[in-house]
Write a protein that holds these residues in place. Sequence first.
Motif, PDB file in Angstrom:
ATOM      1  N   LEU A  67       5.897  -4.654  -5.432  1.00 22.62           N
ATOM      2  CA  LEU A  67       6.248  -3.672  -6.458  1.00 22.62           C
ATOM      3  C   LEU A  67       5.347  -3.812  -7.680  1.00 22.62           C
ATOM      4  N   VAL A  68       5.125  -5.032  -8.116  1.00 25.99           N
ATOM      5  CA  VAL A  68       4.254  -5.289  -9.273  1.00 25.99           C
ATOM      6  C   VAL A  68       2.822  -4.869  -8.957  1.00 25.99           C
ATOM      7  N   GLN A  69       2.368  -5.143  -7.745  1.00 24.16           N
ATOM      8  CA  GLN A  69       1.000  -4.774  -7.353  1.00 24.16           C
ATOM      9  C   GLN A  69       0.802  -3.260  -7.395  1.00 24.16           C
ATOM     10  N   ILE A  70       1.789  -2.519  -6.905  1.00 22.07           N
ATOM     11  CA  ILE A  70       1.691  -1.055  -6.934  1.00 22.07           C
ATOM     12  C   ILE A  70       1.654  -0.549  -8.367  1.00 22.07           C
ATOM     13  N   PHE A  71       2.512  -1.101  -9.206  1.00 18.27           N
ATOM     14  CA  PHE A  71       2.530  -0.706 -10.613  1.00 18.27           C
ATOM     15  C   PHE A  71       1.191  -0.975 -11.285  1.00 18.27           C
ATOM     16  N   LEU A  72       0.640  -2.166 -11.057  1.00 18.90           N
ATOM     17  CA  LEU A  72      -0.612  -2.541 -11.715  1.00 18.90           C
ATOM     18  C   LEU A  72      -1.771  -1.667 -11.257  1.00 18.90           C
ATOM     19  N   ILE A  73      -1.814  -1.347  -9.966  1.00 19.73           N
ATOM     20  CA  ILE A  73      -2.911  -0.530  -9.456  1.00 19.73           C
ATOM     21  C   ILE A  73      -2.796   0.906  -9.937  1.00 19.73           C
ATOM     22  N   TYR A  74      -1.574   1.455  -9.896  1.00 19.79           N
ATOM     23  CA  TYR A  74      -1.417   2.874 -10.264  1.00 19.79           C
ATOM     24  C   TYR A  74      -1.398   3.083 -11.772  1.00 19.79           C
ATOM     25  N   TYR A  75      -0.541   2.359 -12.462  1.00 17.60           N
ATOM     26  CA  TYR A  75      -0.406   2.551 -13.899  1.00 17.60           C
ATOM     27  C   TYR A  75      -1.405   1.703 -14.694  1.00 17.60           C
ATOM     28  N   LEU A  77      -4.531   0.237 -13.758  1.00 20.76           N
ATOM     29  CA  LEU A  77      -5.930   0.641 -13.652  1.00 20.76           C
ATOM     30  C   LEU A  77      -6.145   2.059 -14.158  1.00 20.76           C
ATOM     31  N   GLY A  78      -5.091   2.863 -14.194  1.00 21.86           N
ATOM     32  CA  GLY A  78      -5.214   4.219 -14.729  1.00 21.86           C
ATOM     33  C   GLY A  78      -5.574   4.255 -16.201  1.00 21.86           C
ATOM     34  N   GLN A  79      -5.348   3.149 -16.890  1.00 24.38           N
ATOM     35  CA  GLN A  79      -5.690   3.076 -18.308  1.00 24.38           C
ATOM     36  C   GLN A  79      -7.190   2.944 -18.526  1.00 24.38           C
ATOM     37  N   LEU A  84     -13.622   4.050 -14.820  1.00 19.28           N
ATOM     38  CA  LEU A  84     -13.513   4.440 -13.414  1.00 19.28           C
ATOM     39  C   LEU A  84     -14.280   5.725 -13.134  1.00 19.28           C
ATOM     40  N   GLN A  85     -14.281   6.642 -14.103  1.00 13.34           N
ATOM     41  CA  GLN A  85     -15.057   7.870 -13.935  1.00 13.34           C
ATOM     42  C   GLN A  85     -16.549   7.570 -13.920  1.00 13.34           C
ATOM     43  N   THR A  86     -16.942   6.570 -14.695  1.00 15.11           N
ATOM     44  CA  THR A  86     -18.353   6.203 -14.761  1.00 15.11           C
ATOM     45  C   THR A  86     -18.860   5.689 -13.422  1.00 15.11           C
ATOM     46  N   LEU A  92      -9.943   7.927  -6.708  1.00 12.27           N
ATOM     47  CA  LEU A  92      -9.081   7.038  -5.947  1.00 12.27           C
ATOM     48  C   LEU A  92      -7.828   6.669  -6.728  1.00 12.27           C
ATOM     49  N   PHE A  93      -8.006   6.318  -7.998  1.00 13.40           N
ATOM     50  CA  PHE A  93      -6.890   5.783  -8.770  1.00 13.40           C
ATOM     51  C   PHE A  93      -6.052   6.862  -9.464  1.00 13.40           C
ATOM     52  N   ARG A  94      -6.450   8.107  -9.386  1.00 18.81           N
ATOM     53  CA  ARG A  94      -5.639   9.160  -9.983  1.00 18.81           C
ATOM     54  C   ARG A  94      -4.613   9.705  -8.993  1.00 18.81           C
ATOM     55  N   GLU A  95      -4.779   9.359  -7.704  1.00 18.62           N
ATOM     56  CA  GLU A  95      -3.886   9.863  -6.672  1.00 18.62           C
ATOM     57  C   GLU A  95      -2.877   8.791  -6.276  1.00 18.62           C
TER      58      GLU A  95
END
Length: 230
Positions: A67-75, A77-79, A84-86, A92-95
């Motif tokens: 659960l923590v891993q999913i949160f960290l990857i989605y929310y 890395l989204g920061q 990431l755009q560069t 990948l991380f917006r979906e």
Amino acid sequence: MIDVGFFLEIIPKLLSGVPLTLQLAGTSILLGFMLALALALAQQGGHRRIVWPIRTFVAVFRGTPLLVQIFLIYYGLGQFRPALQTVGLWWLFREPYWCAILALTLNTAAYGSEILRGAISNVPRGLGEAASALGMSRLLTLRLVTLPIALRQAIPAYGNEIILMVKGTSLASIITLMEVTGIAQGLISQSYRAIEVFIAAGAIYLLLNFLIVRALSALEIRLTPYRTRT
């Protein structure tokens, strides 16, 4: 008293989430197995510069909740959207779907690499020596002798990991994916009948895992014909 009519109404709705559940589980298990095998083989040489980063990766993903891993990857890395755009990874991380696949893949790869590493290490060394005496190269010995035996030995333990991954897909609902659990939560918010909905959802997961267990048992018997059926 059980409302049979309500069960008959919600089961088709819950079943509509099964394809996504199987897609998440199947994709992550396949990718995770390939990564796990690569990590397990990389550790066979015993080189510290290779082994320690892999063991660190394994320790992190085995020692923290999915659960923590999913949160960290989605929310988390989204920061870092500009970065990431560069590098061209924002797609990948917006979906939510791909974030869930990534988290599930890395998680199962960490567990799977230890299962495969142990299975490879348990292959009798004498078999490799015999293959070498016959003139087989290390790569050919690995492909024709070591890996087939190791994979057969790993089936029971890896089967448990597959079942855990199927159940782990239920956590994808926290990032808006409407698999079985996500649909169940929506039905609960509409009907306020949590017990009945979760019983039906649990029955679906139970059926899926029962079929997986039977398939793995058949595979194990096929690969080890000298064993009798139980």
